[in-house]
Design a protein around this motif. Structure first.
Motif, PDB file in Angstrom:
ATOM      1  N   THR A  13       0.517  -1.652   1.824  1.00 12.29           N
ATOM      2  CA  THR A  13      -0.205  -0.869   2.818  1.00 12.29           C
ATOM      3  C   THR A  13       0.617   0.374   3.116  1.00 12.29           C
ATOM      4  N   TYR A  14      -0.078   1.473   3.140  1.00  7.76           N
ATOM      5  CA  TYR A  14       0.579   2.755   3.341  1.00  7.76           C
ATOM      6  C   TYR A  14       1.024   2.915   4.786  1.00  7.76           C
ATOM      7  N   GLY A  15       2.213   3.437   4.974  1.00  9.48           N
ATOM      8  CA  GLY A  15       2.727   3.586   6.331  1.00  9.48           C
ATOM      9  C   GLY A  15       3.010   5.016   6.745  1.00  9.48           C
ATOM     10  N   GLY A  16       2.620   5.955   5.888  1.00 10.92           N
ATOM     11  CA  GLY A  16       2.739   7.357   6.303  1.00 10.92           C
ATOM     12  C   GLY A  16       4.081   7.991   5.994  1.00 10.92           C
ATOM     13  N   ASP A  17       4.191   9.214   6.450  1.00  9.97           N
ATOM     14  CA  ASP A  17       5.329  10.078   6.190  1.00  9.97           C
ATOM     15  C   ASP A  17       6.610   9.483   6.776  1.00  9.97           C
ATOM     16  N   HIS A  72       7.338  13.578  -1.799  1.00 13.01           N
ATOM     17  CA  HIS A  72       7.018  12.997  -0.501  1.00 13.01           C
ATOM     18  C   HIS A  72       7.885  11.761  -0.331  1.00 13.01           C
ATOM     19  N   PHE A  98       6.580   5.686   3.911  1.00  8.51           N
ATOM     20  CA  PHE A  98       6.700   4.261   4.214  1.00  8.51           C
ATOM     21  C   PHE A  98       5.565   3.497   3.550  1.00  8.51           C
ATOM     22  N   TRP A  99       5.899   2.334   3.055  1.00  3.80           N
ATOM     23  CA  TRP A  99       4.884   1.401   2.580  1.00  3.80           C
ATOM     24  C   TRP A  99       5.318   0.019   3.044  1.00  3.80           C
ATOM     25  N   GLN A 100       4.363  -0.827   3.273  1.00  2.64           N
ATOM     26  CA  GLN A 100       4.715  -2.210   3.554  1.00  2.64           C
ATOM     27  C   GLN A 100       4.141  -3.103   2.455  1.00  2.64           C
ATOM     28  N   THR A 127       2.587  -5.724   2.169  1.00  9.21           N
ATOM     29  CA  THR A 127       1.829  -6.713   2.939  1.00  9.21           C
ATOM     30  C   THR A 127       1.301  -7.841   2.065  1.00  9.21           C
ATOM     31  N   TRP A 158       9.102  -3.541   4.745  1.00  2.34           N
ATOM     32  CA  TRP A 158       8.805  -2.107   4.858  1.00  2.34           C
ATOM     33  C   TRP A 158       9.774  -1.379   3.945  1.00  2.34           C
ATOM     34  N   ARG A 192       7.695   9.525  -3.704  1.00  6.83           N
ATOM     35  CA  ARG A 192       6.524   9.612  -4.563  1.00  6.83           C
ATOM     36  C   ARG A 192       6.056  11.049  -4.565  1.00  6.83           C
ATOM     37  N   LEU A 217      14.614  -0.641   0.811  1.00  3.93           N
ATOM     38  CA  LEU A 217      14.205  -1.372   1.994  1.00  3.93           C
ATOM     39  C   LEU A 217      14.584  -0.562   3.211  1.00  3.93           C
ATOM     40  N   VAL A 218      13.774  -0.634   4.262  1.00  7.93           N
ATOM     41  CA  VAL A 218      14.231  -0.086   5.521  1.00  7.93           C
ATOM     42  C   VAL A 218      14.444  -1.254   6.470  1.00  7.93           C
ATOM     43  N   GLY A 219      15.276  -1.037   7.433  1.00  8.86           N
ATOM     44  CA  GLY A 219      15.529  -2.091   8.393  1.00  8.86           C
ATOM     45  C   GLY A 219      16.872  -2.725   8.175  1.00  8.86           C
TER      46      GLY A 219
END
Ligand SMILES: Cc1cc2nc3c(=O)[nH]c(=O)nc-3n(C[C@H](O)[C@H](O)[C@H](O)COP(=O)(O)OP(=O)(O)OC[C@H]3O[C@@H](n4cnc5c(N)ncnc54)[C@H](O)[C@@H]3O)c2cc1C
Ligand SMILES: NC(=O)c1ccc[n+]([C@@H]2O[C@H](COP(=O)([O-])OP(=O)(O)OC[C@H]3O[C@@H](n4cnc5c(N)ncnc54)[C@H](O)[C@@H]3O)[C@@H](O)[C@H]2O)c1
Ligand SMILES: Cc1cc2nc3c(=O)[nH]c(=O)nc-3n(C[C@H](O)[C@H](O)[C@H](O)COP(=O)(O)O)c2cc1C
Ligand SMILES: [Zn+2]
Lengths: 1004, 420, 102, 199
Positions: C17-21, C51, C54-56, C58, C64, C69, C81-83
Motif C-alpha cells: 500500500t502506497y504511503g506517499g512522499d 522520488h 513510503f510503502w507498507q 500490507t 513500512w 522509485r 525499512l523505516v522504524g
C-alpha cells in the motif's frame, strides 16, 4: 469458389475429418485446419462485411494479424464475436457465423453505405448530425450505434472457467520460430530456467511446414522437431504452446494467456477454457517474428486478395490452394517463394508482378524454369470482383521515376497474393518502453533501445534471413541467460541452405500505394478492418491532423480489433508522403497492450462473480444464518441486520429487537469491531498521542472511549480502549476503519516515534465479541458467570475483568453503546459459537433477543452516539458535540490543524437530533430546509444522517448535521426534504440525545 | 473556417474532399500575446475559446508541448455528469452540464454529447442513504437525479447481474438521466477549431520550460522550446503536469500529486450497454462508445506516476469487476488499455484561481473527473483571467482552501490524493 | 511492478500500500504553528523523476519501507525499512538481503 | 474441549473432489488445529535476548533471517519480520511459560491462537495450486523447505511455511478461512484433491 484442398501436402491429418458449420451451412475439414483454411478448402471466399461500408471481405492472412475474416464463434453463452477465423483451430462441431451484415452475408443491405461512401469519409460525423435540435444527436446516435460495432455479444453468462497462475523463470522467450528456438536452446543449455511461449498450437514459427530449407543439414521441419525434443529433455525448460504473451509491464512482469481448451468444443470437466499467466523473469528474448504488409491499390480489399506469405502458409501447413489462378504482386523477394511453392504444388500462377526492374538471377531463374510469367517493372493498379476476386489490373511502372504507365492489362485471377514487405512484430518491445527505430532496408520499424531487460532477435528485429535469425536467437538466448546468472558456452554457428527461389532479404523496393494515372478512383484501403482509405489519410493531412496520433484518431486508422497490424506502416508512409516528410519523422503511434485482444474472463480468472472479494465471517456466522437472520454486507464482513420472525418485516423486527433490549435484554454480535493489541513500555504514552482525549489516567482494568483524528484535524475513528495490564491495551476501532487505523498506528511507530517501545498487532480475528445489553443483562450474565461479581461494585461502569463462562475464558467489559446496562463479552474466536449458544440458552429465562445492526442503530441513535454516517470524513469532534474530548493539555495527532479557524466556525454543520413532527418516518439522505413546500424547499441547511423509529419515545427520530447545531436551531421550524423519494415533512430540532439524557440507565 | 453541415459534406464529397480547410491554423508563435494558455488539453483550449467568445480577448496563444489533445482529454473514459453532493461542486458541474448540452451547436462541431444517463449502483442500505443524500443535494440545487430500486436498475441495464446471490447484490442506484458521454477527441478539436477561428493561435510541439518575469516580479510570459513568448497574463492548465510547470515558475510545492489512471476498451460490438454504469464498491465504470467498444475504467493505480501506463493488478481487477457485473462480458476481449496522468488534489476537488503568482492563473487538480468539467472549467478560467477574479462558480476552488481548512472533500477521504 | 521489501524480498506491487512522499518533513509534535503543519499535510513537490516514498507491505510482513522509485520510468532503486528496525543489527547485515535493482 | 469450534469445522469435509486422475488426486488438504499460535516481538536491542529465550524454551535454533522456520517437538518457530516470530505449537502451556520468561522489557507476546485458521496442503500439485494465488517463486531452489513467507491468496493474507518439497502449512485470518478454503480447493479442482480429517 476459388480455394481448394490440394491433393497432398500440409501438416493436416487427412485421416481425421471434422465437421463444422458456417452461417448454418455444413462443411468438412481436417484436424490441423484453421477455420479459415477449412473454409478456403471448401471454396468459401466471402467471410464477412467490413466495418463502415459493409464491403464483402475474405481471408487476408493466415495469422493473428487478420483484419477481415472475423466471425462469431460458438453460440449462446459461449459465443465469441470478432474471432479471427485464421487463428481458430478446427474442432468437431465447430459453429461459426458471419457478422455485421443484414439480412445475410451475400446480400447486405447496409452495403448501401458504399454508395454514400464519398460522404462517409474520415470524421464526417464531426461535421454533421448537429441539428435541427440540440437533442437530435440522440436519435442519430441510436442508428449510428446500430450500424457500428462488429459482432454481437451474447446476452448469456459464460459457462466456462478461467484460471490464473503465476510463473517465474530466468529467461522468457516469446515466439518459437527459428530465433526463439535457438534462443531457448542457448539459454536452456546454459542451465537457465526457460519458458518458451508461442501463440500457435505448434512451435516452429515460419519454419512450420517448411521442407526445402535445411538447418545443420536437417530439413527445417526436422530441425524444429529435434530442437523441441532437446528442449523437452532439459529439466528447466517449459514449452508453452497456444500461449500468447500479450503485455509487457514494469519490471519484467509479462501477461500471457494460454488457450487451454479453445481447440475443443467445450472444456473438459474442471478444465479451464483459458489460463492467464503472470510471468516474472530476469530477462526476455523477444523472437516474435514479422508480419507481412499489404500494398494499397484500388480494390485491394476484394475477397481473394491476401498476403503472399499467408497464401503460401495455407499451402504448406494445410495443403490448400487459395485460388485456382493466382497473381503475385510483390516489391520484395519473399513472395517469390509463395509463387514457386504454389506453382510446385500445382496451382496456376498467372503472373508475378514486381515494380522492381531488376531481379537477382537465381530468383529469376527459379521463376523462369517454372514457366511463370514475370512482369518486372509492373504494378497492380486495381482488383475487381463482387463477392470474389475476378480480375487484376496491371500497368507498367518505372521504379526510377516512380510513375505508373498508362497502358493497362486485365488478368483473370481469383486470388491475388500481395507482399509489400515485412513489418517486425515489435509490439512487446514497444510496450516495454523501447521507442521504435526506422530501418530503411526493410522500410519498417524495429525495436528501439531496451529500457527493461529484454533483447529482440530474428525477424522481430528486422533480421529476415534464416541464418541471421538463428544466430541472433542463439546469441540473445545466451546473453539473457547470462543476465540471469548463467554463464554459457560458445554460441553455435548454424549452417543453413535455402532454395534458389528464396532470394535475398535486402532488396525491397518501398512501394506503399499504387495510383492509376487515369481512370476510376476507387477505394484503396489502408486499414481494412476499419475501412480507412488512402483518401482518408490525405483528408486528415489536409485538415491539419498531421501528427500520427491525430491521423489515427481522426481516421481511426489502426484502432480496430487488429490494432493496425497490417496497416499502420502503410498509413504512416502515406502520411509521410502527403507531408513530404520521411517516415521516421512521422513516427509510429504508441503501442499498448494487449498484443492481440484478451478475453476479459481470462483477466478476471476465478476471482470474479461471487469470488470477487472474500467474505469475512464472524465466529457466530453460521448460527446467525441458521437463526434466519438477514445478512448484510459491511465491507467484507457479513452481519445480521435483523432476526426476522415469520410475518415480520425489517421494521417490525428491529423495533421488536430494540424494544426488548430496553425492556429486558438483547445481545448482538460485535466481533467485527477492529481490535488491536497495543503493548509495550510506552503503550500509554503512545495512546495519549494518538487519541485526542487523555489516556494517561486510564487504570488497569478499565476502558475508555477515545477519539482519533486525522492529521488535518477531522475525525478519523472512535472506539474504546481497554487497559488489560500495566503495558498492555486492547484497542477497538470501528468495523470500517480497522485496517486503516492499524496502518496509521504502524506508520506512526515506524516513522514518527521509532524510539517508542510499542507493538501493535491486529487481534480482530482473535476475539469473538458479544454485547449483552438491557436491564436484565447483569442477571443473565451472572447466571452463567460464577467467578466474577457483576455488580456495580464488582464490575463498575467501564470496568474490564477476566472471567469464565462455563468452560470458556472470557473478558467482560462494562460498556454501553445502547445506553442500557450492558456488557461486552469477549472470548477466543474458536469459543465464539459456543459462547453465543450458551448465552442464548441461558437467555431463555430472561427472554433474551438476539439483535442485528438495525436495532443496534436504533439504540445508538436514541442515545445520540455517532457512527459511520456522522464520521463521514468531513466532520470534526466539535461538529459532533465531542469537542470536550479534545484535550487542551497535550499534543496529539491532528490537534494543530483541528484548531484552524474554518474548522471551528459556529455555522458549520453540527450534530443535532431531529424528530418527525407529523409522525412520518424520516429517511437518511433527506436534507433539512426551511421552505415549507416541496416546490420551494430553499437551500439545504444540512442533512439527515441516521434515522430510526424510536420505540423508547415512540417517534421517528434521526441524527442530522445542521448548520449552527441544535441550540441555534431548536426553535426553528424545519423540513426534511426528500425530493428523490417525494417527502417534505416538518421536523423538530432537538439535542442529539433522545433518551435517558443523564445516562442513569447504564450506571445502575 | 468553413461552416460544417451536411451540405458542406456533400459539396466536398463532389470535389474529392480536397478543399477542406485545416480544423485549426498552425501558426508560428508571435513574440507577444495578451494571454498565453499553457496546455492544449480540453481545459486550455476551452479557456482560449471562451476568452475569445465571452470576453473578446482574441490575442491569445495556447501552447501545447505535444500534439493537441494528447493529454487526458484524449485518454479519458468520457463520462459527463453533475451528480456531486457538495454545493460548490454541484453548481459548477451543473453549469458544465448546461454548456455540454449546447456545445455541438455552439462549436459547430459534433462532440457527440450523448445524455444516455449515468447510473451509480448501490449495494447496501448505507450506500442508498449516501446516494439519497447526494441525489437530494442535487435536486435541491435544481439538478436532475433519480433514486432507482433494483427492478428499475435491471430494466435500465439488461445484462447486469442483479441477482441476490451476487457477492455485492445490487439493491438500487442513483441515476442522473442527463449525464452521459461525449466524444473526447472531438471536444479538443472542436474547441481548437472554435478558438482558432476566433483568432487564437494554437501552437503545438512547443513546451514551456520556464517563465518570464517583469521588473515587478510579475509573470510576463513563458520560455518555450520555440523561444520566449511574452504575455500580460499566463494561464496554466496542464493537468497531470501542473507541479512541474509551476516549479519552473518557482512554485516548489502544491497540494497536488500526479497519479496514473488506466482506461480500457474492448473490441467493437453491436449495442450492448446503453447507459453509463458505475459500480463504486468495486471501482468500475463502463459505457459503450458509439464505435461499439466497451470503454471502462477503475481505480487509480495508487502511486505517484508520470508514466502514462499502469500495471497488471488494476487491469485484472477491472476485468474481474466487469465480468462480475456483467457475466456475459467474459468472452469479450480487451482490445487496448492505456493510462493518463492525473493531477490528484488533496481534497479531490479542482483549483481555478488567480495566482499563485502575480500574472499567473492556475487551473488544476482535476483528478479523474475533469473531462466533464471541460466547458465550465474553460468558461470560469476565462472569466477569472479576463476579470482578474473568480466567478462565483469557481470562487470556492481556491488554492488557499487547503491551508484554511475549507477543503471540498466529496469523498471525505482527507488529504490523501490516492483515495479521492 | 515489483517492489523490494527488505524483509520479504521482491514482491508484486499488489502486496503493498502506497504511503506517499517520504521526503516531507514531519513537524515536531510540539510544533503549534498551523502553517508548518499545513505544509506537511498538503504541499507536495510531486517531482517528475526520482522520488522517495513510503510503502507498507500490507500483504506481507506489514513493514513500512522507504523506496527510491523513479515515477517517470517506474524504475525502482533501493528500499529500506523505516522504524526501529531500520538499522539492521550486525547479525542481520551478514545475512543475505535481496539486492535491490538500481 | 467441546466448546471449541474451528473455523473450517463445517467446511473441510473429508472426501475426494475434482478431476480424477489415474495417479490419484494431485493433493491432499487438511485443516490444522494447533493449540497455540503466538506472535513474539523483540525490541531492536533485545533481539538476541529474546532469541536466546526462545531457543532455550523451544529447544531449537532460532533462524537468523526472516523467511525461515525451525521445528522442534515444542513447535514451529517462524521468523516473519525482523524481531518478529510466529510460534505454532500443540502445547497449551507454552504461552504461559514463555510469558513468564519474557518481560515486557525484552519483548511482547500476542496470542493469535484463535486468530488464524491452519491448512496443510501436500502432494505433487501443491505448489501449482498455491501459485494460482501466491506470487512467490515456489521453485524448491528459490523457496527451499523451511522457508516462510507472508503473502496473500485470493485477497486473503496468509503465512506460508514450506515443510518439505510438497508440503505447505498455511495460516490465514480466521474470518476469511471459509472463503479461503473455497478459493484454494476450487483452484485444486483441476488436479483433484483429497480432504482428510483435521490434524
Ligand atoms: C484514464 C482516465 C479516465 C478519465 N475518465 C474521466 C471521465 O470519465 N470523466 C471525466 O470527467 N474525467 C475523466 N478523466 C479526467 C479528465 O480526463 C481530466 O481531468 C481532464 O482531461 C484534464 O484536463 P485537460 O483536458 O485540460 O488535460 P490534458 O488533456 O491532460 O491537457 C493538459 C495539456 O497540457 C500539456 N502540457 C503539459 N505540460 C506542458 C508544458 N510544459 N508546456 C506545454 N504544454 C504542456 C499536455 O501535453 C496536455 O496536452 C479521466 C482521466 C483519465 C486519465
Ligand atoms: N525472406 C523474407 O523476407 C522473410 C521475411 C520474414 C520472415 N522470414 C523468415 O521467417 C523466420 C523468422 O524467424 P523468427 O523466429 O524471427 O520469427 P517467426 O515468425 O518464425 O516466429 C515468431 C513466432 O512468434 C509467435 N509470436 C509472435 N508474437 C507472439 C506473442 N506475443 N506471444 C506468443 N507468440 C508470439 C508467432 O506466432 C511465431 O510463431 C525466418 O525463417 C525468416 O527467414 C523471411
Ligand atoms: C473513449 C475512448 C475510446 C477508445 N476506443 C478505442 C478503440 O476503439 N480502438 C483503439 O485502438 N483505441 C481506442 N482508444 C484508445 C486510444 O487508442 C489510445 O490508447 C488512448 O487515447 C491513449 O493514447 P495512447 O495510447 O496513444 O497513449 C479509445 C480511447 C478512448 C478515450
Ligand atoms: Zn515484507
Amino acid at each position: 469458389m476459388s480455394g481448394y484442398r490440394l491433393k497432398s501436402g500440409g501438416l493436416v491429418d487427412r485421416s481425421k475429418r471434422l465437421n463444422f458449420t458456417f452461417d448454418g451451412k455444413r462443411y468438412g475439414g481436417f484436424a490441423g485446419d484453421t477455420l479459415a483454411s477449412a473454409l478456403l478448402a471448401n471454396g468459401v471466399s466471402l467471410f464477412g462485411r467490413s466495418f463502415k461500408y459493409h464491403r464483402p471481405r475474405g481471408v487476408y492472412s493466415a495469422g493473428p494479424e487478420e483484419p477481415n475474416a472475423l466471425v462469431t464463434l460458438r453460440n449462446a453463452g459461449r459465443s465469441e464475436p470478432n474471432t479471427k477465423a485464421t487463428v481458430v483451430e478446427l474442432y468437431e462441431g465447430l459453429e461459426a457465423h458471419s457478422q455485421n451484415r443484414w439480412p445475410n452475408l451475400q446480400y447486405d443491405l447496409l452495403s448501401i453505405n458504399q454508395i454514400g461512401g464519398p460522404m462517409l469519409v474520415a470524421g464526417f460525423y464531426y461535421k454533421t448530425f448537429m441539428g435541427p435540435t440540440r437533442k437530435a444527436w440522440m436519435l442519430y446516435e441510436h442508428f449510428i450505434r446500430k450500424a457500428a460495432g462488429l459482432g454481437a455479444a451474447s446476452k448469456e453468462a459464460d459457462p466456462d472457467r478461467y484460471e490464473k497462475s503465476n510463473l517465474f523463470c530466468d529467461v522468457l522467450v516469446v515466439g518459437a520460430g527459428p530465433a526463439g528456438l535457438a534462443a531457448a536452446l542457448a539459454a536452456g543449455r546454459a542451465g537457465a530456467r526457460v519458458v518458451l511461449a508461442d501463440e500457435n498450437a505448434q512451435a516452429g514459427g515460419a519454419l512450420l511446414g517448411e521442407k526445402e530449407e535445411t538447418i545443420d543439414s536437417l530439413p527445417a521441419q526436422d530441425w524444429v522437431a529435434q530442437s523441441l525434443a532437446e528442449l523437452a529433455a532439459l529439466p528447466d525448460v517449459s514449452i508453452m504452446p497456444r500461449t500468447t504473451v500479450y503485455g509487457y509491464y514494469d519490471h519484467n512482469v509479462l501477461g500471457a494467456v494460454e488457450r487451454v481448451a479453445d481447440h475443443f468444443a467445450t472444456p473438459n470437466a474442471h478444465q479451464a477454457r483459458q489460463k492467464h499467466w503472470t510471468i516474472r523473469c530476469a530477462s526476455v528474448v523477444l523472437a516474435t517474428g514479422a508480419i507481412e504488409r499489404p500494398i494499397v491499390f484500388d480494390g485491394n480489399d476484394k475477397p481473394g486478395v491476401m498476403l503472399a506469405d499467408s497464401a503460401r502458409r495455407f499451402a504448406l501447413r494445410q495443403g490448400i490452394a487459395v485460388g485456382r489462378k493466382v497473381v503475385v504482386f510483390t516489391n520484395n523477394d519473399s513472395a517469390y517463394r509463395s509463387a514457386v511453392d504454389l506453382k510446385d504444388a500445382g496451382v496456376e500462377i498467372a503472373a508475378i508482378v514486381d515494380p522492381r526492374g531488376d531481379l537477382s538471377s537465381p530468383l529469376k531463374g527459379a521463376v523462369q524454369t517454372r514457366g511463370i510469367r514475370l512482369l518486372t517493372a509492373h504494378v497492380v493498379t486495381g482488383a475487381k470482383g463482387g463477392n470474389a476476386l475476378k480480375t487484376v489490373e496491371i500497368a507498367p511502372f518505372n521504379p526510377e521515376s516512380q510513375t505508373v504507365g498508362e497502358s493497362r492489362e486485365w488478368i483473370a485471377a481469383d486470388s491475388l497474393a500481395v507482399s509489400g514487405g515485412w513489418t517486425p512484430t515489435i509490439h512487446l518491445a514497444s510496450q516495454a518502453g523501447g521507442k521504435p527505430v526506422f530501418n530503411a532496408e526493410i522500410a519498417s520499424f524495429v525495436p528501439g533501445e531496451a529500457l527493461q531487460n529484454w533483447r529482440a532477435a530474428g525477424a522481430c528485429k528486422g533480421d529476415l534471413a534464416l541464418k541471421d535469425c538463428l544466430s541472433a536467437g542463439a546469441n540473445a538466448g545466451a546473453l539473457a541467460a547470462k543476465d540471469a546468472g548463467f554463464a554459457s558456452g560458445t554460441t553455435p554457428a548454424f549452417d543453413v541452405t535455402l532454395p534458389a527461389h528464396a532470394g535475398s532479404g535486402g532488396s525491397l523496393y518501398p512501394l506503399w500505394e499504387v495510383t492509376r494515372p487515369k481512370g476510376p478512383k476507387g477505394k484503396k484501403f489502408v486499414d481494412l478492418q476499419h475501412d480507412v482509405t488512402a483518401q482518408d489519410v490525405r483528408l486528415a493531412q489536409c485538415e491539419g491532423f498531421e501528427s500520427v496520433e491525430h491521423l489515427k484518431r481522426y481516421t481511426t486508422l489502426g484502432m480496430a480489433a487488429d490494432q493496425g497490424k497490417t496497416s499502420n506502416v502503410n498509413g504512416l508512409a502515406l502520411m509521410a508522403a502527403a507531408l513530404e516528410r520521411s517516415i521516421p519523422e512521422v513516427g509510429t503511434t504508441r503501442f499498448r497492450p494487449p498484443y492481440t485482444p484478451v478475453a476479459l474472463g481470462a483477466l478476471a480468472g476465478r476471482e470474479t462473480g461471487f469470488h470477487i472479494s472474500p467474505v469475512r465471517r464472524t465466529p457466530m456466522h453460521d448460527l446467525h444464518v441458521k437463526a434466519g437472520a438477514d445478512m448484510l454486507t459491511a465491507g467484507q464482513w457479513m452481519r445480521p441486520q435483523v432476526y426476522r420472525k415469520s410475518g415480520e418485516d425489517v421494521f417490525d423486527a428491529y423495533v421488536r429487537e430494540a424494544r426488548r433490549v430496553r425492556e429486558g435484554v438483547g445481545m448482538v454480535d460485535v466481533s467485527t469491531l477492529g481490535k488491536i493489541d497495543v503493548q509495550g513500555p510506552d503503550a500509554q504514552e503512545f495512546l495519549n498521542r494518538v487519541y485526542s482525549n487523555g489516556f494517561k489516567t486510564l487504570a488497569v482494568g478499565k476502558a475508555r472511549y477515545g477519539l482519533m483524528l486525522r492529521e488535518d484535524g477531522c475525525l478519523f475513528d472512535d472506539g474504546t480502549t481497554w487497559r488489560l495490564g500495566e503495558t498492555r491495551y486492547l484497542m477497538t476501532t470501528t468495523t470500517a476503519n480497522a485496517a486503516g487505523v492499524l496502518s496509521h498506528l504502524e506508520f506512526l511507530l515506524a516513522t514518527v516515534w521509532p524510539e517508542m517501545r510499542v507493538q501493535v498487532t491486529s487481534v480482530t480475528e482473535q476475539w469473538a465479541g458479544i454485547a449483552v445489553a438491557g436491564p436484565k443483562s447483569r442477571a443473565l450474565l451472572q447466571s452463567v458467570i460464577e467467578d466474577l461479581d457483576l455488580s456495580n461494585e464488582g464490575v463498575p461502569f467501564m470496568g474490564v475483568c477476566p472471567a469464565t463462562l462455563d468452560d470458556i475464558p472470557v473478558l467482560v467489559a462494562r460498556l454501553s453503546f445502547s445506553g442500557e446496562l450492558a456488557y461486552e463479552v469477549y472470548a477466543g474466536s474458536n469459543y465464539g459459537a459456543a459462547l453465543w449458544e450458551k448465552l442464548m440458552l441461558a437467555g431463555e429465562a430472561y427472554d433474551l433477543v438476539p439483535y442485528g445492526t438495525e436495532a443496534l442503530g436504533t439504540l445508538r441513535i436514541e442515545k445520540g452516539h455517532v457512527a459511520g454516517p456522522e464520521l463521514d470524513g468531513r466532520t470534526t469532534a466539535r461538529d459532533l458535540g465531542l469537542g470536550g474530548m479534545t484535550s487542551r493539555k497535550k499534543h496529539y495527532i491532528g490537534r494543530p490543524l483541528m484548531e484552524r479557524e474554518a474548522l471551528n466556525e459556529d455555522n458549520r454543520q453540527r450534530l443535532v437530533g431531529v424528530i418527525s413532527s407529523n409522525g412520518t418516518p424520516l429517511r437518511a439522505g433527506s436534507h433539512l430546509v426551511e421552505g415549507k413546500t416541496a416546490e420551494q424547499p430553499g437551500r439545504s441547511l444540512g442533512h439527515v444522517s441516521s434515522t430510526t423509529y424510536s420505540p423508547a419515545i415512540d417517534k421517528f427520530i434521526a441524527l442530522a448535521l445542521l448548520e449552527g447545531g441544535w441550540e441555534e436551531n431548536k426553535d426553528r421550524r424545519l423540513f426534511a426534504a426528500d425530493p428523490l423519494r417525494g417527502g417534505h415533512d416538518p421536523v423538530e430540532v432537538v439535542s442529539p440525545c433522545f433518551f435517558d439524557k443523564d445516562g442513569s440507565r447504564m450506571h445502575v | 473556417m468553413g461552416h460544417y453541415s451536411v451540405f458542406s459534406l456533400v459539396k466536398n464529397a463532389m470535389t474529392g474532399h480536397r478543399n477542406w480547410q485545416r480544423a485549426w491554423r498552425s501558426p508560428d508563435p508571435k513574440p507577444k500575446y495578451d494571454v498565453i494558455i499553457v496546455g492544449g488539453g480540453g481545459h486550455g483550449l476551452a479557456t482560449a475559446y471562451y476568452l475569445a467568445k465571452e470576453h473578446g480577448i482574441t490575442n491569445v496563444a495556447v501552447i501545447e508541448k505535444g500534439w493537441l489533445g494528447g493529454g487526458n482529454v484524449g485518454r479519458n473514459t468520457t463520462i459527463v455528469r453533475s451528480n456531486y453532493m457538495l454545493p460548490a461542486n454541484t453548481r459548477f458541474y451543473e453549469w458544465s452540464m448546461k454548456l455540454w448540452e449546447g456545445l455541438s451547436q455552439d462549436l459547430n462541431y459534433n462532440v457527440m454529447f450523448s445524455s444516455r444517463g449515468v447510473l451509480n449502483l448501490a449495494h447496501t442500505p448505507a450506500q442508498i442513504d449516501a446516494y439519497a443524500r447526494r441525489g437530494n443535494s442535487m435536486r435541491l440545487q435544481g439538478v436532475d437525479a433519480e433514486l432507482l430500486d433494483r427492478d428499475q436498475v435491471a430494466r435500465m441495464v439488461p445484462g447486469l447481474d442483479v441477482s441476490e446471490a451476487a457477492r455485492f447484490p445490487v439493491i438500487g442506484g442513483l441515476c442522473q438521466p442527463r449525464g452521459g458521454t461525449a466524444r473526447h477527441d472531438a471536444v479538443a478539436w472542436g474547441y481548437a477549431r472554435g478558438a482558432s477561428d476566433r483568432g487564437v493561435d494554437i501552437i503545438e510541439q512547443c513546451e514551456t520550460t520556464g517563465f518570464l518575469f517583469d521588473d515587478q516580479g510579475r509573470v510576463s510570459g513563458v520560455k518555450t522550446t520555440r523561444g520566449d513568448i511574452r504575455a500580460a497574463k499566463v494561464g496554466v492548465a496542464v493537468a497531470g503536469n501542473t507541479s512541474n510547470v509551476l516549479r519552473t515558475a518557482g512554485v516548489e510545492r502544491l497540494p497536488i500529486e500526479s497519479h496514473v489512471l488506466q482506461a480500457f476498451v474492448s473490441e467493437p460490438l453491436k449495442p450492448l450497454i446503453d447507459t453509463v454504469v458505475t459500480f463504486g464498491a468495486g471501482h468500475l465504470y463502463i459505457s459503450q462508445s458509439d464505435k461499439g467498444g466497451l470503454v471502462f475504467g477503475g481505480d487509480i493505480d495508487g502511486y505517484n506516476s508520470y508514466a502514462q501506463r499502469g500495471n497488471l493488478p488494476i487491469v485484472e481487477h477491472v476485468a474481474a469487476m466487469a465480468v462480475a457485473m456483467f457475466p456475459n462480458l467474459s468472452r469479450l476481449r480487451l482490445l487496448r488499455h492505456w493510462g493518463g496522468i492525473m493531477d490528484m488534489s488533496m481534497d479531490g476537488s479542482p483549483i481555478i484561481t488567480t495566482g499563485p503568482l502575480e500574472g499567473l492563473y492556475l487551473n488544476a487538480g482535476w483528478c479523474y473527473g475533469g473531462f466533464k468539467a471541460t466547458p465550465a472549467s474553460g468558461w470560469c478560467f476565462a472569466w477569472t483571467i479576463a476579470k482578474d477574479q473568480p466567478h462565483a462558480l469557481n470562487a470556492d476552488f481556491t488554492l488557499e482552501r487547503f491551508h484554511q481548512g475549507r477543503t471540498i472533500d466529496e469523498r471525505g477521504a482527507g488529504p490523501q490524493p490516492r483515495l479521492h | 511492478m515489483r517492489i523490494p521489501c527488505p524483509t520479504c524480498g521482491e514482491r508484486d506491487v499488489g502486496e503493498f500500500t502506497y504511503g506517499g512522499d517520504a521526503t516531507v518533513a514531519r513537524p515536531a509534535m510540539d510544533e503549534t504553528d498551523p502553517a508548518v503543519w499545513n505544509r506537511f499535510v498538503y504541499d507536495r513537490e510531486n517531482p517528475r523523476g526520482a522520488h522517495l516514498e513510503f510503502w507498507q507491505h500490507t500483504g506481507g510482513c506489514r513493514a513500512w519501507i522507504k523506496l527510491q522509485r523513479n515515477v517517470l520510468t517506474h524504475e525502482v532503486g533501493a528500499s529500506e525499512l523505516v522504524g526501529p528496525w531500520s538499522k539492521p543489527s550486525e547479525k542481520d547485515a551478514q545475512t543475505k538481503r535481496q539486492e535491490p535493482v538500481e | 474441549m467441546s466448546s471449541l469450534v474451528y473455523a473450517l469445522a463445517e467446511t473441510a469435509r473429508p472426501g475426494i473432489y475434482g478431476a480424477s486422475r489415474a495417479e490419484g488426486p494431485g493433493l491432499e488438504v487438511t485443516e490444522l488445529r494447533p493449540v497455540t499460535m503466538l506472535q513474539l516481538d523483540a525490541w531492536p536491542d533485545t533481539k538476541e535476548t529474546l532469541e536466546a529465550i526462545l531457543g532455550d524454551q523451544l529447544k531449537l535454533e532460532v533462524p537468523v533471517t526472516p523467511g525461515q522456520a525451525n521445528v522442534s517437538p515444542e513447535g514451529t518457530l517462524m521468523v516473519i519480520a525482523p524481531g518478529r516470530y510466529l510460534l505454532v505449537s500443540d502445547s497449551g502451556d507454552i504461552t504461559r511459560s514463555l510469558s513468564e520468561n519474557i518481560a515486557v522489557e525484552i519483548g511482547v507476546l500476542t496470542d493469535l491462537s484463535h486468530a488464524r485458521a491452519g491448512i496443510r496442503i501436500s502432494g505433487r500439485n501443491a505448489a501449482d495450486v498455491l501459485l494460482k494465488g501466491v506470487a512467490i517463486d515456489l521453485d524448491i531452489r528459490s523457496f527451499p523447505s523451511g522457508s516462510v513467507a507472508q503473502s496473500s491468496f485470493h485477497h486473503v493474507g496468509l503465512t506460508l511455511h514450506r515443510k518439505d518439497e510438497t508440503t505447505f502449512d498455511l495460516f490465514v485470518f480466521r474470518g476469511f478461512a471459509v472463503s479461503f478454503w473455497k478459493a484454494l480447493t476450487d483452484a485444486a479442482l483441476e488436479y483433484g484433491y483429497e480432504v482428510t480429517s483435521p490434524a
